[in-house]
Design a protein around this motif. Structure first.
Motif, PDB file in Angstrom:
ATOM      1  N   SER A 142      25.830  47.136  95.467  1.00 45.12           N
ATOM      2  CA  SER A 142      26.607  47.778  96.518  1.00 45.12           C
ATOM      3  C   SER A 142      28.006  47.198  96.581  1.00 45.12           C
ATOM      4  CB  SER A 142      25.938  47.597  97.886  1.00 45.12           C
ATOM      5  OG  SER A 142      24.651  48.174  97.914  1.00 45.12           O
ATOM      6  N   ALA A 143      28.918  47.990  97.094  1.00 46.16           N
ATOM      7  CA  ALA A 143      30.269  47.545  97.427  1.00 46.16           C
ATOM      8  C   ALA A 143      30.559  47.985  98.851  1.00 46.16           C
ATOM      9  CB  ALA A 143      31.291  48.135  96.458  1.00 46.16           C
ATOM     10  N   SER A 144      31.244  47.140  99.590  1.00 50.74           N
ATOM     11  CA  SER A 144      31.578  47.448 100.981  1.00 50.74           C
ATOM     12  C   SER A 144      33.079  47.355 101.183  1.00 50.74           C
ATOM     13  CB  SER A 144      30.881  46.470 101.940  1.00 50.74           C
ATOM     14  OG  SER A 144      29.479  46.590 101.849  1.00 50.74           O
ATOM     15  N   PHE A 145      33.586  48.201 102.059  1.00 51.45           N
ATOM     16  CA  PHE A 145      35.001  48.147 102.426  1.00 51.45           C
ATOM     17  C   PHE A 145      35.138  48.617 103.864  1.00 51.45           C
ATOM     18  CE2 PHE A 145      34.230  52.346 100.646  1.00 51.45           C
ATOM     19  CZ  PHE A 145      34.934  53.213 101.466  1.00 51.45           C
ATOM     20  N   GLY A 146      36.307  48.454 104.404  1.00 56.85           N
ATOM     21  CA  GLY A 146      36.532  48.849 105.788  1.00 56.85           C
ATOM     22  C   GLY A 146      37.921  49.393 105.984  1.00 56.85           C
ATOM     23  N   PHE A 147      38.143  50.016 107.135  1.00 55.68           N
ATOM     24  CA  PHE A 147      39.463  50.536 107.462  1.00 55.68           C
ATOM     25  C   PHE A 147      39.574  50.725 108.974  1.00 55.68           C
ATOM     26  CE2 PHE A 147      36.822  54.293 106.708  1.00 55.68           C
ATOM     27  CZ  PHE A 147      37.143  55.123 107.766  1.00 55.68           C
ATOM     28  N   ASN A 148      40.801  50.790 109.428  1.00 53.57           N
ATOM     29  CA  ASN A 148      41.105  51.202 110.787  1.00 53.57           C
ATOM     30  C   ASN A 148      41.643  52.625 110.750  1.00 53.57           C
ATOM     31  OD1 ASN A 148      40.444  48.724 112.041  1.00 53.57           O
ATOM     32  ND2 ASN A 148      42.416  47.876 111.424  1.00 53.57           N
ATOM     33  N   GLY A 149      41.336  53.410 111.765  1.00 52.75           N
ATOM     34  CA  GLY A 149      41.761  54.800 111.783  1.00 52.75           C
ATOM     35  C   GLY A 149      42.113  55.275 113.173  1.00 52.75           C
ATOM     36  N   THR A 150      42.554  56.514 113.245  1.00 50.94           N
ATOM     37  CA  THR A 150      42.893  57.131 114.521  1.00 50.94           C
ATOM     38  C   THR A 150      42.067  58.398 114.709  1.00 50.94           C
ATOM     39  OG1 THR A 150      44.688  58.507 113.632  1.00 50.94           O
ATOM     40  CG2 THR A 150      45.254  56.272 114.319  1.00 50.94           C
ATOM     41  N   TRP A 151      41.876  58.786 115.974  1.00 49.21           N
ATOM     42  CA  TRP A 151      41.131  60.000 116.287  1.00 49.21           C
ATOM     43  C   TRP A 151      41.677  60.599 117.575  1.00 49.21           C
ATOM     44  CZ3 TRP A 151      38.209  60.366 120.854  1.00 49.21           C
ATOM     45  CH2 TRP A 151      38.043  59.172 121.550  1.00 49.21           C
ATOM     46  N   THR A 152      41.460  61.897 117.739  1.00 55.56           N
ATOM     47  CA  THR A 152      41.783  62.597 118.978  1.00 55.56           C
ATOM     48  C   THR A 152      40.640  63.552 119.272  1.00 55.56           C
ATOM     49  OG1 THR A 152      43.004  64.310 117.759  1.00 55.56           O
ATOM     50  CG2 THR A 152      44.292  62.494 118.669  1.00 55.56           C
ATOM     51  N   GLY A 153      40.213  63.586 120.499  1.00 58.79           N
ATOM     52  CA  GLY A 153      39.155  64.523 120.882  1.00 58.79           C
ATOM     53  C   GLY A 153      37.773  63.993 120.620  1.00 58.79           C
ATOM     54  N   SER A 154      37.427  63.782 119.370  1.00 55.82           N
ATOM     55  CA  SER A 154      36.114  63.267 119.003  1.00 55.82           C
ATOM     56  C   SER A 154      36.214  62.544 117.669  1.00 55.82           C
ATOM     57  CB  SER A 154      35.079  64.403 118.906  1.00 55.82           C
ATOM     58  OG  SER A 154      35.431  65.313 117.876  1.00 55.82           O
ATOM     59  N   ASN A 155      35.178  61.776 117.360  1.00 58.89           N
ATOM     60  CA  ASN A 155      35.180  60.977 116.134  1.00 58.89           C
ATOM     61  C   ASN A 155      33.815  61.051 115.456  1.00 58.89           C
ATOM     62  OD1 ASN A 155      35.962  59.151 114.142  1.00 58.89           O
ATOM     63  ND2 ASN A 155      35.508  57.351 115.394  1.00 58.89           N
ATOM     64  N   PRO A 156      33.403  62.249 115.010  1.00 60.33           N
ATOM     65  CA  PRO A 156      32.092  62.364 114.374  1.00 60.33           C
ATOM     66  C   PRO A 156      32.044  61.650 113.027  1.00 60.33           C
ATOM     67  CG  PRO A 156      33.319  64.404 114.125  1.00 60.33           C
ATOM     68  CD  PRO A 156      34.114  63.537 115.065  1.00 60.33           C
ATOM     69  N   VAL A 157      30.864  61.201 112.661  1.00 56.63           N
ATOM     70  CA  VAL A 157      30.660  60.529 111.378  1.00 56.63           C
ATOM     71  C   VAL A 157      30.664  61.568 110.261  1.00 56.63           C
ATOM     72  CG1 VAL A 157      28.974  59.228 110.023  1.00 56.63           C
ATOM     73  CG2 VAL A 157      29.369  58.650 112.419  1.00 56.63           C
ATOM     74  N   PRO A 158      31.377  61.336 109.156  1.00 58.69           N
ATOM     75  CA  PRO A 158      31.313  62.260 108.018  1.00 58.69           C
ATOM     76  C   PRO A 158      29.893  62.375 107.486  1.00 58.69           C
ATOM     77  CG  PRO A 158      33.102  60.668 107.744  1.00 58.69           C
ATOM     78  CD  PRO A 158      32.277  60.197 108.904  1.00 58.69           C
ATOM     79  N   THR A 159      29.573  63.532 106.929  1.00 57.16           N
ATOM     80  CA  THR A 159      28.201  63.775 106.465  1.00 57.16           C
ATOM     81  C   THR A 159      28.077  63.992 104.972  1.00 57.16           C
ATOM     82  OG1 THR A 159      28.455  66.136 106.961  1.00 57.16           O
ATOM     83  CG2 THR A 159      27.506  64.738 108.686  1.00 57.16           C
ATOM     84  N   GLY A 160      29.151  64.280 104.279  1.00 51.83           N
ATOM     85  CA  GLY A 160      29.066  64.550 102.845  1.00 51.83           C
ATOM     86  C   GLY A 160      29.905  63.582 102.042  1.00 51.83           C
ATOM     87  N   PHE A 161      29.271  62.875 101.106  1.00 52.10           N
ATOM     88  CA  PHE A 161      29.961  61.906 100.271  1.00 52.10           C
ATOM     89  C   PHE A 161      29.679  62.203  98.807  1.00 52.10           C
ATOM     90  CE2 PHE A 161      29.062  59.886 104.302  1.00 52.10           C
ATOM     91  CZ  PHE A 161      30.216  59.197 104.603  1.00 52.10           C
ATOM     92  N   THR A 162      30.657  61.900  97.956  1.00 52.66           N
ATOM     93  CA  THR A 162      30.431  61.936  96.509  1.00 52.66           C
ATOM     94  C   THR A 162      30.869  60.608  95.907  1.00 52.66           C
ATOM     95  OG1 THR A 162      32.619  62.843  95.928  1.00 52.66           O
ATOM     96  CG2 THR A 162      30.842  64.422  96.418  1.00 52.66           C
ATOM     97  N   LEU A 163      30.136  60.159  94.909  1.00 55.24           N
ATOM     98  CA  LEU A 163      30.467  58.956  94.157  1.00 55.24           C
ATOM     99  C   LEU A 163      30.747  59.368  92.727  1.00 55.24           C
ATOM    100  CD1 LEU A 163      30.695  55.839  93.999  1.00 55.24           C
ATOM    101  CD2 LEU A 163      28.266  55.816  93.372  1.00 55.24           C
TER     102      LEU A 163
END
Length: 358
Positions: free
Chosen positions: A109-130
């Motif tokens: 596994s590899a892990s990373f992180g980030f800070n972000g911005t949102w307005t209204g709502s912040n749903p979790v993404p559901t579709g990923f590709t590697l």
């Protein structure tokens, strides 16, 4: 000494939300398929901003170089990132491995992180590709149990002396370049500066932040002084070069993010060029501040006042608009004869890092 500037460490939309109390939320989405599994976690969230961590696991054959893609569904934007190169075009986000985590053996596994911005709502993404293969569920084969055949060639992290410090504390680093000799005056002096700032916050606010034990993590840098001064430093304004290089190293090696208020003091400086500042959970200081804390660069009260000032920025305060007797103005040079006014106190107690105070 270079003039001090306030640092914006995240996107402008995030800074606009500094008036809200930090709330910590954990939301995890999993998508598994023959080839990959992704865990996306919102580790903290406040009005207008959030922090996220992402872990990608390779379930297929070993790969050397990975790219993870997803799309946001509610207009979220990515700002500062660590342990991956993250870019965004519209809603589409692309995260690519860096040198020390690009190779993934089967089951690695590899892990990373980030800070972000949102307005209204912040749903979790559901579709990923590697690497353009969808992670959509339905694993049909068991990953091999043999040892990995491909491993990273560079160790990604160095563990702090007593392990990872608790969240919602102030984490302090003295970053020592390879050509800088160890000198006990630096961790001792920085500790004293932080303890005085801790006392000042308590006296002003009735609450204060928590320091760790030891207060200062001594970090043996990966590069010499000249590298911190010159790497990624182009143009005529070199103010941020040293502290930016140090910050990236701390993020990559220690996962420094908004789980903590992070204070970096790096013993490197380009004369009359390098500076520092604070904002959005970070204090970034270059060589003259580290020297001052160690007692080799001017009266100590100046460095006490400077730390209080920059921690004010880290907790969400702007600069004062005039020299008004507050530590958020040039009155910091008169420390201990400066204060927080009531508006500034309210800004910290109701700000994005209010929950760090007790």
């Amino acid at each position: 000494m270079a003039p001090r500037r306030t640092r914006r460490l995240m996107a402008g939309a995030l800074a606009a939300g500094l008036g809200a109390t930090l709330s910590v939320m954990t939301m995890t989405a999993h998508a598994a398929a023959a080839g990959c599994q992704v865990s996306y976690t919102v580790s903290s969230q406040w009005q207008g901003g959030f922090g996220a961590s992402v872990a990608v696991t390779n379930l297929g054959d070993p790969i050397n170089g990975w790219t993870l893609r997803w799309s946001f569904g509610a207009g979220q934007t990515v700002g500062q990132a660590w342990n991956a190169t993250v870019t965004q075009s519209g809603a589409a986000v692309t995260a690519a491995g860096v040198s020390y985590n690009a190779a993934l053996a089967t089951g690695a596994s590899a892990s990373f992180g980030f800070n972000g911005t949102w307005t209204g709502s912040n749903p979790v993404p559901t579709g990923f590709t590697l690497n353009n293969v969808a992670c959509t569920g339905g694993t049909t084969t068991t990953p091999p149990t043999t040892p990995p055949t491909t491993t990273p060639t560079t160790a990604p992290t160095t563990t702090p002396p007593n392990g990872t410090p608790p969240a919602r504390t102030v984490r302090v680093y003295w970053l020592k370049p390879t050509d800088k000799a160890f000198d006990q005056r630096y961790p001792d002096g920085i500790t004293s500066v932080m303890q005085e700032a801790q006392r000042f916050f308590k006296a002003q606010l009735g609450k204060t932040f928590t320091l760790n034990n030891p207060v200062v993590e001594v970090v043996n840098g990966l590069h010499d002084t000249n590298w911190y001064i010159t790497n990624n430093c182009t143009g005529s304004d070199h103010y941020w070069c040293v502290v930016d290089n140090g910050q990236r190293e701390l993020q990559q090696r220690f996962g420094a993010d908004n789980r903590w208020i992070n204070v970096e003091e790096v013993s490197a400086e380009e004369t009359n060029q390098s500076g520092g500042g604070g904002g959005n959970g970070w204090v970034l200081l270059s060589g003259h501040d580290a020297d001052g804390a160690a007692g080799v660069n001017g009266p100590i009260n100046r460095w006490y006042g400077g730390m209080v000032h920059e921690l004010g920025h880290a907790f969400g305060l702007p600069d004062a608009t005039s020299t008004d007797g507050t530590c958020m103005s040039a009155s910091l040079y008169d420390y201990p004869n400066c204060t927080f006014n009531q508006t500034q106190k309210n800004g910290i107690l109701n700000g994005p890092f209010a929950s760090f105070l007790s």
